[in-house]
Design a protein around this motif. Structure first.
Motif, mmCIF file in Angstrom:
data_model
loop_
_atom_site.group_PDB
_atom_site.id
_atom_site.type_symbol
_atom_site.label_atom_id
_atom_site.label_comp_id
_atom_site.label_asym_id
_atom_site.label_seq_id
_atom_site.Cartn_x
_atom_site.Cartn_y
_atom_site.Cartn_z
ATOM 1 N N THR A 268 0.847 -1.189 0.000
ATOM 2 C CA THR A 268 0.000 0.000 0.000
ATOM 3 C C THR A 268 0.887 1.246 0.000
ATOM 4 N N ILE A 269 0.282 2.403 -0.175
ATOM 5 C CA ILE A 269 1.070 3.638 -0.228
ATOM 6 C C ILE A 269 1.797 3.871 1.096
ATOM 7 N N VAL A 270 1.115 3.627 2.212
ATOM 8 C CA VAL A 270 1.754 3.844 3.513
ATOM 9 C C VAL A 270 2.857 2.814 3.754
ATOM 10 N N THR A 271 2.663 1.585 3.304
ATOM 11 C CA THR A 271 3.725 0.577 3.408
ATOM 12 C C THR A 271 4.940 1.001 2.586
ATOM 13 N N HIS A 272 4.681 1.555 1.398
ATOM 14 C CA HIS A 272 5.759 2.060 0.537
ATOM 15 C C HIS A 272 6.487 3.209 1.231
ATOM 16 N N LEU A 273 5.724 4.082 1.863
ATOM 17 C CA LEU A 273 6.313 5.198 2.603
ATOM 18 C C LEU A 273 7.157 4.672 3.764
ATOM 19 N N PHE A 274 6.632 3.685 4.489
ATOM 20 C CA PHE A 274 7.363 3.090 5.610
ATOM 21 C C PHE A 274 8.673 2.465 5.131
ATOM 22 N N ASP A 275 8.631 1.811 3.987
ATOM 23 C CA ASP A 275 9.814 1.158 3.434
ATOM 24 C C ASP A 275 10.920 2.180 3.168
ATOM 25 N N TYR A 276 10.584 3.258 2.457
ATOM 26 C CA TYR A 276 11.605 4.250 2.105
ATOM 27 C C TYR A 276 12.000 5.119 3.292
ATOM 28 N N GLY A 277 11.069 5.350 4.218
ATOM 29 C CA GLY A 277 11.388 6.225 5.339
ATOM 30 C C GLY A 277 12.151 5.538 6.456
ATOM 31 N N PHE A 278 11.753 4.299 6.820
ATOM 32 C CA PHE A 278 12.306 3.679 8.020
ATOM 33 C C PHE A 278 13.128 2.431 7.732
ATOM 34 N N THR A 279 13.143 1.958 6.487
ATOM 35 C CA THR A 279 13.994 0.831 6.124
ATOM 36 C C THR A 279 15.192 1.307 5.313
ATOM 37 N N ARG A 280 14.931 2.140 4.314
ATOM 38 C CA ARG A 280 16.012 2.639 3.448
ATOM 39 C C ARG A 280 16.532 4.011 3.877
ATOM 40 N N PHE A 281 15.805 4.704 4.745
ATOM 41 C CA PHE A 281 16.177 6.043 5.219
ATOM 42 C C PHE A 281 16.335 7.046 4.077
ATOM 43 N N GLU A 282 15.511 6.903 3.052
ATOM 44 C CA GLU A 282 15.453 7.897 1.977
ATOM 45 C C GLU A 282 14.271 8.824 2.283
ATOM 46 N N PHE A 283 14.521 9.764 3.192
ATOM 47 C CA PHE A 283 13.415 10.559 3.718
ATOM 48 C C PHE A 283 12.902 11.584 2.708
ATOM 49 N N GLY A 284 13.699 11.994 1.787
ATOM 50 C CA GLY A 284 13.212 12.894 0.747
ATOM 51 C C GLY A 284 12.169 12.218 -0.126
ATOM 52 N N TYR A 285 12.468 11.004 -0.551
ATOM 53 C CA TYR A 285 11.538 10.231 -1.374
ATOM 54 C C TYR A 285 10.294 9.866 -0.568
ATOM 55 N N ALA A 286 10.485 9.478 0.698
ATOM 56 C CA ALA A 286 9.351 9.152 1.561
ATOM 57 C C ALA A 286 8.457 10.368 1.777
ATOM 58 N N SER A 287 9.057 11.548 1.877
ATOM 59 C CA SER A 287 8.267 12.770 2.040
ATOM 60 C C SER A 287 7.426 13.050 0.803
ATOM 61 N N ALA A 288 7.967 12.759 -0.381
ATOM 62 C CA ALA A 288 7.187 12.933 -1.615
ATOM 63 C C ALA A 288 5.971 12.010 -1.612
ATOM 64 N N ILE A 289 6.158 10.779 -1.169
ATOM 65 C CA ILE A 289 5.025 9.832 -1.055
ATOM 66 C C ILE A 289 3.998 10.375 -0.073
ATOM 67 N N ALA A 290 4.460 10.911 1.066
ATOM 68 C CA ALA A 290 3.553 11.443 2.081
ATOM 69 C C ALA A 290 2.759 12.632 1.553
ATOM 70 N N VAL A 291 3.403 13.494 0.775
ATOM 71 C CA VAL A 291 2.711 14.661 0.221
ATOM 72 C C VAL A 291 1.635 14.231 -0.767
ATOM 73 N N VAL A 292 1.951 13.268 -1.623
ATOM 74 C CA VAL A 292 0.963 12.758 -2.581
ATOM 75 C C VAL A 292 -0.230 12.156 -1.840
ATOM 76 N N LEU A 293 0.049 11.391 -0.798
ATOM 77 C CA LEU A 293 -1.030 10.786 -0.003
ATOM 78 C C LEU A 293 -1.866 11.862 0.679
ATOM 79 N N PHE A 294 -1.218 12.877 1.214
ATOM 80 C CA PHE A 294 -1.909 13.977 1.897
ATOM 81 C C PHE A 294 -2.839 14.714 0.935
ATOM 82 N N LEU A 295 -2.362 15.040 -0.246
ATOM 83 C CA LEU A 295 -3.184 15.747 -1.227
ATOM 84 C C LEU A 295 -4.354 14.884 -1.695
ATOM 85 N N THR A 296 -4.106 13.589 -1.866
ATOM 86 C CA THR A 296 -5.182 12.667 -2.272
ATOM 87 C C THR A 296 -6.284 12.635 -1.236
ATOM 88 N N MET A 297 -5.915 12.589 0.044
ATOM 89 C CA MET A 297 -6.904 12.553 1.116
ATOM 90 C C MET A 297 -7.698 13.854 1.177
#
Length: 313
Positions: A268-297
């Motif tokens: 899911t989108i949040v699982t994808h965000l969790f993967d990049y944010g807390f497994t790979r520590f690519e917080f810039g990419y994870a933030s982009a996922i979070a922004v897309v999710l936020f705007l969608t909501m």
């Protein structure tokens, strides 16, 4: 044209003056709101602003953020195939647990409204219990659909001779979403269902009597012209909770299907965000996922509000 604009600006100035006057009059009331405002800005507004900023950077926490423009968004939409799977799964869950779960919660609340109190209490408990004991419910379903011969369902199927070997409910991409979606649907009914039950009990019964005098002829007209307009706050609350839960699904797929799931079939989108944010520590990419999710909501919430504003008209 200039006269029209002058009238518009004069009206806005009058509204602003009126707002400032009210703020000065109620300044002590705002002092009571100040602690909540500080907490809200600190823990909600600031993180959103930070996420928007970091979404345009290459950031791994240890090093200084490097501004890269819209590269994260370009990679996200054009090159990230796993994100496309996550979007498909998230919207599948959102469509089923969002509108379907929302409508089911209201219909069940409406249908049990006139039942005896003890029956209504049992039904409310049945719907709301999974929201309270979410982790326990997921654990039960994990045992029920376990892929080995000791899983409750597989064990029963083998003993009865219906199958000769265990069915891979939680690892087969063809079956995993069929298990996950009902679990999420059941868990999503609780908060909205409880608010609908409370809202239905709070409607003044004299309105129904007046409605029948004015020409309401059946229960459906009663529902559309009396019940729903009186329940707009509860309907909006239920809609917001439904959308929030639908798009924030993460724990259930991770627990049931594993992390990562087979061929990312339960991503899911949040699982994808969790993967990049807390497994790979690519917080810039994870933030982009979070922004897309936020705007969608936000967009989905606006659509729901527009639809609810038409209720009873």
């Amino acid at each position: 044209m200039s006269e029209m604009w002058n009238k518009y600006f004069d009206r806005k100035k009058l509204q602003l003056t009126d707002t400032i006057h009210k703020a000065k009059t109620l300044k002590f009331c705002y002092l009571f709101l100040l602690p909540y405002a500080i907490l809200f800005i600190t823990f909600y507004v600031c993180p959103v602003i930070n996420s928007i900023y970091y979404s345009f950077t290459n950031f791994n926490i240890l090093e200084k953020p490097e501004f890269i423009g819209a590269r994260n968004y370009i990679n996200l939409f054009l090159q990230d195939e796993v994100f496309q799977i996550a979007v498909k799964n998230t919207f599948l869950i959102a469509i089923i647990t969002g509108p379907v779960g929302y409508i089911l919660a209201f219909l069940f609340a409406w249908l049990i409204n006139e039942l005896p109190k003890w029956v209504r209490t049992l039904v409310v408990f049945f719907f709301y219990a999974p929201s309270i004991a979410g982790g326990m419910v997921v654990t039960v379903f994990q045992k029920l659909f376990s892929d080995d011969a000791y899983g409750w369902l597989n064990s029963w199927l083998i003993k009865t001779g219906l199958v000769s070997s265990p069915i891979y409910f939680l690892t087969d991409p063809k079956t995993v979403m069929k298990v996950i979606v009902p679990v999420i649907l059941w868990q999503s009914l609780g908060a909205g269902f409880l608010s609908f039950v409370a809202g239905l009990k709070g409607i003044d019964q004299s309105q129904y009597e007046a409605g029948y005098i004015d020409g309401v002829q059946n229960r459906w007209q009663e529902l559309w012209y009396i019940t729903l307009p009186n329940m707009k706050p509860m309907l909006l609350f239920g809609a917001v909770m439904s959308i929030t839960q639908a798009f924030n699904v993460c724990d259930v797929p991770r627990t049931l299907a594993g992390y990562p799931s087979t061929d990312y079939c339960a991503r899911t989108i949040v699982t994808h965000l969790f993967d990049y944010g807390f497994t790979r520590f690519e917080f810039g990419y994870a933030s982009a996922i979070a922004v897309v999710l936020f705007l969608t909501m936000i967009i989905c919430n606006k659509i729901i509000q527009a639809l609810l504003n038409r209720v009873g008209h």
